[in-house]
Structure formats: C-alpha cells, structure tokens
Design a protein around this motif. Structure first.
Motif, PDB file in Angstrom:
ATOM      1  N   CYS A 155       0.975  -0.870  -0.117  1.00  0.00           N
ATOM      2  CA  CYS A 155       0.332   0.319   0.192  1.00  0.00           C
ATOM      3  C   CYS A 155       0.610   1.764  -0.230  1.00  0.00           C
ATOM      4  O   CYS A 155       1.687   1.161   0.720  1.00  0.00           O
ATOM      5  N   PHE A 158      -0.292   5.327   2.847  1.00  0.00           N
ATOM      6  CA  PHE A 158      -0.205   5.814   4.368  1.00  0.00           C
ATOM      7  C   PHE A 158      -0.894   6.797   5.556  1.00  0.00           C
ATOM      8  O   PHE A 158      -0.301   7.271   5.794  1.00  0.00           O
ATOM      9  N   CYS A 162      -2.080   3.443  10.611  1.00  0.00           N
ATOM     10  CA  CYS A 162      -2.094   2.318   9.732  1.00  0.00           C
ATOM     11  C   CYS A 162      -0.522   2.040   9.880  1.00  0.00           C
ATOM     12  O   CYS A 162       0.109   2.800   9.096  1.00  0.00           O
ATOM     13  N   TYR A 237     -10.699   1.633  -2.121  1.00  0.00           N
ATOM     14  CA  TYR A 237     -10.131   2.863  -1.300  1.00  0.00           C
ATOM     15  C   TYR A 237     -11.121   3.719  -2.732  1.00  0.00           C
ATOM     16  O   TYR A 237     -10.956   3.569  -3.485  1.00  0.00           O
TER      17      TYR A 237
END
Ligand code: SAH
Ligand code: SF4
Ligand code: F3S
Length: 440
Positions: A155, A158, A162, A237
């Motif tokens: 991913c 950021f 997380c 997302y």
C-alpha cells in the motif's frame, strides 16, 4: 511426511498467504494437520493492525515455547505482519523460535526450510519483495467453493493510523497473464467464486507501466473465461473507484454487485488528519453513483472510533454517515496506536480509553441497526446465491449461502448442494442474515 500446523490471524491476504505457504511446504513433504499437538512444524501467520492482534501472536508463541521444552524436536515459525514489523525483537522475546520470515520472504521458504531442518535458526526479513511467478508452487486452498487471488500487494497510502505500508511495503501488482493463469486453474478445479485481493485493490496496474492495465480491464478479461463462477474484489479505496470500474462491474455478468469501501470517519477534518484522500462529500458522491447504477447493490465499510483529536461532534458525523448512506454493514474498531505511524505520535490528542470504547459501543449499535435495516430491504426480493456449506438443525438440512451482494442467506432445498448457485426468495430478515425459499 512431516506435519505442519499453521495458525492464521488477520485479513484475507494473510489467509491467502497461508494457503501459499502450505502449498510451498507441501513440495518439501509437509502435510497440513488441523491438530497442533501432532505438528512437527508450527507456524503462526500474524497480524499487527491493532495492538490486540500483535499481542495474540506473542501469547501463541508463548504456549508453543512451553510445548517445545517438553518436545524439543518441534520447530516453531512466525511470519506475517508482526514478523515483518518486529524483526529482531522476536528473537529477544521468543528465543526458542526457529524460523522468522517476513511478508516479502514467502517464496524463499524452500531455502529457509532446509536451513531449519539442518538445525539452524533463521530470521529472513527483506525490506522489498522479490517479484516471482506464484504459479510455480502448489496452493493448498482451505475452501472448496471460494478461491482467493491476491492481485496487488502492499500500500502506498500511508493513512496516518495504519501499519500496513510498513508491514506490506509499496504496491506491487501481479502481471495480468499470471492472474489469468491462476484463475483458469481455479475454474478447472471446480471453484465457483474468485475473490481478487488487495489492500487497495482498485490501484491494480498503476505500477505495471508496460502493461497499461487496470482493475476494470482485469475484470473484463476474467469475465470472459468460460465457466459458471462469480468474481469479487476487495478492498476498494473510495477515491480510486473510477467510472470505468463501475462500468466494468455493470458490464461483466460474473462480477458481483458488491463494494467494500472503508470510509473510516464521517468527518472531513478527521479524514484529513487520517491522510485519507477524500472528503465526506466525495465519499457520499461515490456511494450515490454506485447505488444509482445497481439497485440491489450492497456497500460495506470500515470505521475507526476515537482517532486522536476526534471530538464528540466529529464522532456523531460518523454515526450520521452510516445512517444517511444506508451502509449495509461496517467493520468497526477503536483506534489503536501503531509504531512508526504518524498518528501514534499525536499523544497529546489521544482519546481516553473509556471514551474510545464507549464510542465503539455506540458505533456497533448503529451498525447493528443499519444492518437490520439493510436486510429488511431484501425481504420479498429474489437473490442469486452460492451455497457455501450446510448444517443440520432439528433434523433438517439448512443450506448456508452467500448472495452476489454478499448477504448471508439460509434456506432449505433438498435438490441443491454445496457449490451450487440458486435463486432464493427472501422471506425473513434478521440482523446478521437472511432466510429464504428456493424459487421454482
Ligand atoms: N486498505 C483498507 C484497510 C485495511 S486495514 C482501507 O484502506 O480501507 C483494515 C481496517 O483496519 C481499516 O479499514 C481500519 O478501519 C482498521 N485499522 C487500521 N489501522 C487501525 C488502527 N491503528 N486502529 C484501529 N483500527 C485500524
Ligand atoms: Fe492502511 Fe490506508 Fe493503506 Fe488501507 S489505504 S492499507 S488503511 S494505509
Ligand atoms: Fe493485519 Fe497485515 Fe492484514 S496487519 S490486516 S495481516 S495486511
């Protein structure tokens, strides 16, 4: 033959990794057992999304460490996100562990396993993944109906709370040919559902410069494969859901009309603090667009209660969003500070534990009401379902199935069995599931 026991914590990506780990080790004479007491090699595949998940990993290691004192021949391994994150720390906390390997090291297992069999202790944690063809090894899938295919790992987002970018690295898409080959194998082996996995699945292809491909393209290609099966993809997302993706879901008959789109908070200031790249209004627009296009769609989400600095009013915005957006189901969690992340450094803004958990309770209550309301919408409707398993209750066989829109549906039908598709008329809604009867 040696016996392998894998305990898997965390998300579907971890579950899928475990199937690949068991597959690789099967080439080295390891057979999986469900009974950890008879295992020669015990592996825990860990999750570090919240403190509680990390703690679970260490307490399991503790139990296995005690067993190793009595049975010194057993080997203990740890992998997954805690291994990647804690690296050297595990050696200190659990010195009896034989094998530590990170999320980027799964395909090095053939070498690693030889080393531990020779009595070495191994710690293999890479910072970057090595690209390889995952079709070289067997995959020992746990389920007989649904099969997972990771299509993008890592991913780049950021989000400030997380840990995933630190444990899974940057985004890496698998080549479409490799995915299509795995999908064809899955279909040839009789699976009825393919779930495409990614921490951020709709980023698929952005890093494959020479391929010029996207999730929408991939769905169109998979949809063309012959066979009676359906396709899902998780997790989306919000601001990466393109119109082309919505078009592809619409065009492709095999693709389920279901979206998992974590919102995290219903308040734009908090979203900004979280480094989410959308506002509340933009999220509402996306949900609106999807609902307009697909009448029977379900949209599920994730929310965090008590992010640092969240006021009572800002938390209320989250509760309101669940209601206003008529979200069909949400995963919920209390904010948990994670090492390396930005939010973990906002200590002066931390919400006291009692307030955080009181908010989580209200969030859960709201989710429960939303879920029941969503289920009630489907009473009287006909849903296409896939039968996942069956159970016996009061002498009757109950088929447990999942609709294309991800709703759980229970019904009776002696003419059907596990792995069959069916059309079911919904007769009753409860909070977490639906009941129905077969349509003749
Ligand atoms: N990639 C997905 C989420 C992956 S993590 C997305 O972008 O939405 C799964 C969920 O765990 C997240 O959606 C979030 O709600 C929750 N989560 C992640 N970090 C957390 C933390 N530090 N504390 C509490 N919940 C967290
Ligand atoms: Fe974590 Fe955000 Fe990436 Fe999801 S998009 S995995 S929440 S950093
Ligand atoms: Fe957990 Fe790692 Fe998945 S932190 S949620 S196992 S990506």
């Amino acid at each position: 033959m040696k016996k392998l026991y894998i305990e898997t914590l965390g998300c579907q990506m971890n579950k899928s990794d475990s199937e690949r780990i068991a597959g690789i080790l099967s080439h080295f004479d390891y057979v999986e057992t469900q009974d950890e007491k008879e295992a020669d090699l015990l592996i825990i595949n860990t999750c570090s999304i919240r403190q509680l998940s990390s703690d679970k990993a260490y307490s399991q290691l503790g139990v296995w460490g005690k067993r190793k004192k009595i049975k010194p021949d057993i080997k203990i391994g740890i992998c997954g996100c805690v291994a990647q994150q804690d690296k050297e720390k595990i050696k200190i906390r659990a010195p009896y562990v034989d094998l530590i390997f990170g999320t980027h090291n799964i395909y090095e297992l053939p070498d690693l396993i030889k080393k531990i069999e020779n009595g070495e202790k191994v710690c293999a944690i890479r910072d970057k993944a090595v690209v390889c063809d995952q079709n070289e090894y067997k995959i020992l899938r746990k389920d007989s109906v649904n099969a997972w295919i990771p299509i993008i790992e890592g991913c780049n987002n950021f989000c400030t709370y997380c840990i995933v970018p630190f444990t899974r690295g940057r985004e890496r898409s698998r080549k479409p040919e490799e995915i299509l080959k795995e999908a064809q194998n899955i279909i040839n082996n009789g699976y009825k559902e393919i779930t495409l996995l990614g921490q951020n699945v709709d980023s698929y292809g952005k890093d494959l410069k020479d391929e010029n491909t996207s999730l929408a393209d991939l769905l169109r290609k998979l949809n063309k494969l012959d066979g009676d099966f359906r396709i899902r993809f998780v997790t989306s997302y919000p601001s990466d859901i393109t119109d082309d993706l919505i078009d592809a879901v619409d065009e492709c008959k095999k693709v389920c009309k279901y979206f998992h789109i974590p919102m995290q908070s219903g308040n734009s200031r908090i979203l900004k603090e979280m480094n989410r790249r959308y506002t509340k209004e933009e999220y509402y627009n996306i949900v609106g667009k999807i609902r307009k296009r697909f009448p029977l769609v379900t949209i599920t989400s994730d929310f965090i209660a008590g992010f640092p600095g969240e006021t009572e009013e800002e938390f209320q915005d989250t509760l309101n969003s669940i209601e206003e957006l008529e979200l069909d189901y949400s995963n919920t969690a209390a904010y948990s500070p994670r090492i390396y992340t930005k939010a973990a450094k906002m200590t002066d803004k931390f919400i006291p534990e009692d307030i955080k958990y009181e908010r989580l309770e209200r969030l859960n209550e709201k989710n429960k009401q939303a879920c029941l309301k969503s289920n009630q919408k489907f009473v009287g409707k006909i849903l296409r379902v896939l039968i996942e398993n069956k159970t016996e209750k009061d002498g009757k066989i109950i088929l447990n199935s999942r609709a294309d829109n991800n709703k759980i549906v229970h019904f009776e039908d002696n003419s059907k069995s596990v792995g069959d598709f069916a059309d079911v008329k919904i007769t009753k809604a409860q909070t977490w599931c639906l009941y129905g009867e077969p349509v003749e």
